[in-house]
Motif scaffolding. Sequence first.
Motif, short mmCIF file in Angstrom:
data_model
loop_
_atom_site.label_atom_id
_atom_site.label_comp_id
_atom_site.label_asym_id
_atom_site.label_seq_id
_atom_site.Cartn_x
_atom_site.Cartn_y
_atom_site.Cartn_z
N LEU A 1 81.88 -14.14 122.40
CA LEU A 1 81.01 -14.03 121.23
C LEU A 1 79.72 -14.80 121.48
O LEU A 1 79.74 -15.96 121.86
N SER A 2 78.60 -14.12 121.30
CA SER A 2 77.29 -14.72 121.56
C SER A 2 76.50 -14.79 120.27
O SER A 2 76.24 -13.76 119.64
N PRO A 3 76.06 -15.99 119.85
CA PRO A 3 75.25 -16.09 118.64
C PRO A 3 73.98 -15.25 118.71
O PRO A 3 73.58 -14.64 117.71
N ALA A 4 73.34 -15.20 119.87
CA ALA A 4 72.10 -14.42 119.99
C ALA A 4 72.36 -12.94 119.78
O ALA A 4 71.62 -12.25 119.06
N ARG A 5 73.42 -12.40 120.41
CA ARG A 5 73.72 -10.98 120.25
C ARG A 5 74.19 -10.68 118.84
O ARG A 5 73.89 -9.61 118.27
N THR A 6 74.95 -11.59 118.25
CA THR A 6 75.40 -11.40 116.87
C THR A 6 74.23 -11.35 115.91
O THR A 6 74.15 -10.47 115.04
N LEU A 7 73.28 -12.28 116.06
CA LEU A 7 72.11 -12.30 115.18
C LEU A 7 71.23 -11.07 115.39
O LEU A 7 70.67 -10.53 114.43
N ALA A 8 71.13 -10.62 116.64
CA ALA A 8 70.33 -9.41 116.91
C ALA A 8 70.96 -8.19 116.24
O ALA A 8 70.26 -7.33 115.68
N THR A 9 72.30 -8.11 116.28
CA THR A 9 73.00 -7.00 115.62
C THR A 9 72.80 -7.06 114.12
O THR A 9 72.52 -6.05 113.46
N ALA A 10 72.93 -8.26 113.54
CA ALA A 10 72.74 -8.42 112.10
C ALA A 10 71.32 -8.04 111.70
O ALA A 10 71.11 -7.37 110.67
N ALA A 11 70.33 -8.45 112.49
CA ALA A 11 68.94 -8.13 112.17
C ALA A 11 68.70 -6.62 112.22
O ALA A 11 67.98 -6.07 111.37
N ARG A 12 69.32 -5.94 113.18
CA ARG A 12 69.16 -4.48 113.26
C ARG A 12 69.75 -3.80 112.03
O ARG A 12 69.13 -2.89 111.46
N VAL A 13 70.93 -4.23 111.60
CA VAL A 13 71.57 -3.63 110.43
C VAL A 13 70.73 -3.88 109.18
O VAL A 13 70.54 -2.98 108.35
N LEU A 14 70.19 -5.09 109.04
CA LEU A 14 69.38 -5.40 107.87
C LEU A 14 68.08 -4.59 107.87
O LEU A 14 67.61 -4.17 106.80
N ARG A 15 67.50 -4.36 109.03
CA ARG A 15 66.30 -3.53 109.09
C ARG A 15 66.60 -2.10 108.64
O ARG A 15 65.81 -1.47 107.92
N GLN A 16 67.75 -1.59 109.07
CA GLN A 16 68.14 -0.24 108.65
C GLN A 16 68.35 -0.18 107.14
O GLN A 16 67.93 0.77 106.48
N LEU A 17 69.02 -1.20 106.59
CA LEU A 17 69.25 -1.22 105.15
C LEU A 17 67.94 -1.30 104.38
O LEU A 17 67.79 -0.67 103.32
#
Length: 252
Positions: free
Chosen positions: A8-24
């Motif tokens: 588990l990588s904090p950087a990759r997790t945050l990047a995934t969360a940011a992508r989902v929030l941009r889509q929303l």
Amino acid sequence: MSSTTAPLSPARTLATAARVLRQLAHDSRTVALLLLVPVLLITLLRYVFDGSPQTFDSIGASLLGIFPLITMFLVTSIATLRERTSGTLERLLSMPLGKGDLIAGYALAFGAVAVLQSLLATGLSVWALGLDVMGSPWLLLLVAVLDALLGTALGLFVSAFAASEFQAVQFMPAVIFPQLLLCGLFIPRGHMAPFLEAVSDVLPMSYAVDGMNEVLHHTAVTGVFVRDVLVVAGCALLVLALGAATLRRRTA
């Protein structure tokens, strides 16, 4: 293969969360469903029971835990299924992105939305609609957020078993409605047939409603409230783990 075993990588997790929030952020209808519909339903309920404030107090607190679970379940299951069927998940899993990163990113993104949703619904209920609770409104918020995270986890999990958005919605009667009927909202669980009470004892929504009722009737944090919160949080983590297990590439 390494993408499925990467830590588990904090950087990759945050990047995934940011992508989902941009889509929303670009989907105004979904944002309205998540943020405005619970507020409107709570307001409608308040004036349905305008002549019986005590009824609104008893039911409104429970629904503050139920509405976030239902809305997050619907939105998460459909959004995740859309990414599965469009090939987005396929491409993501071929990159150096672990299952844990993906699930944690989705949970973090929808969890942030859940906090905002719960803040709006709880704040409106307590300070604008006059919901009378003996305990701290922040405890209501805590249970509401945990319920929303549970709905997110359930949505991620069931999306693996649906082939279309319509099928994802069809899971609602199977996953949500039994919990809604048996959670104690309509009748105390102790007044149900013994076998139905036993079933309700293993459904997480029952503990969400119990937790809300503890805040409604007690000024201090009780042992029952702590148990309810731990059960809801534990169920959310368990279902998230099951959701991660369903993430797999579907092509050879």
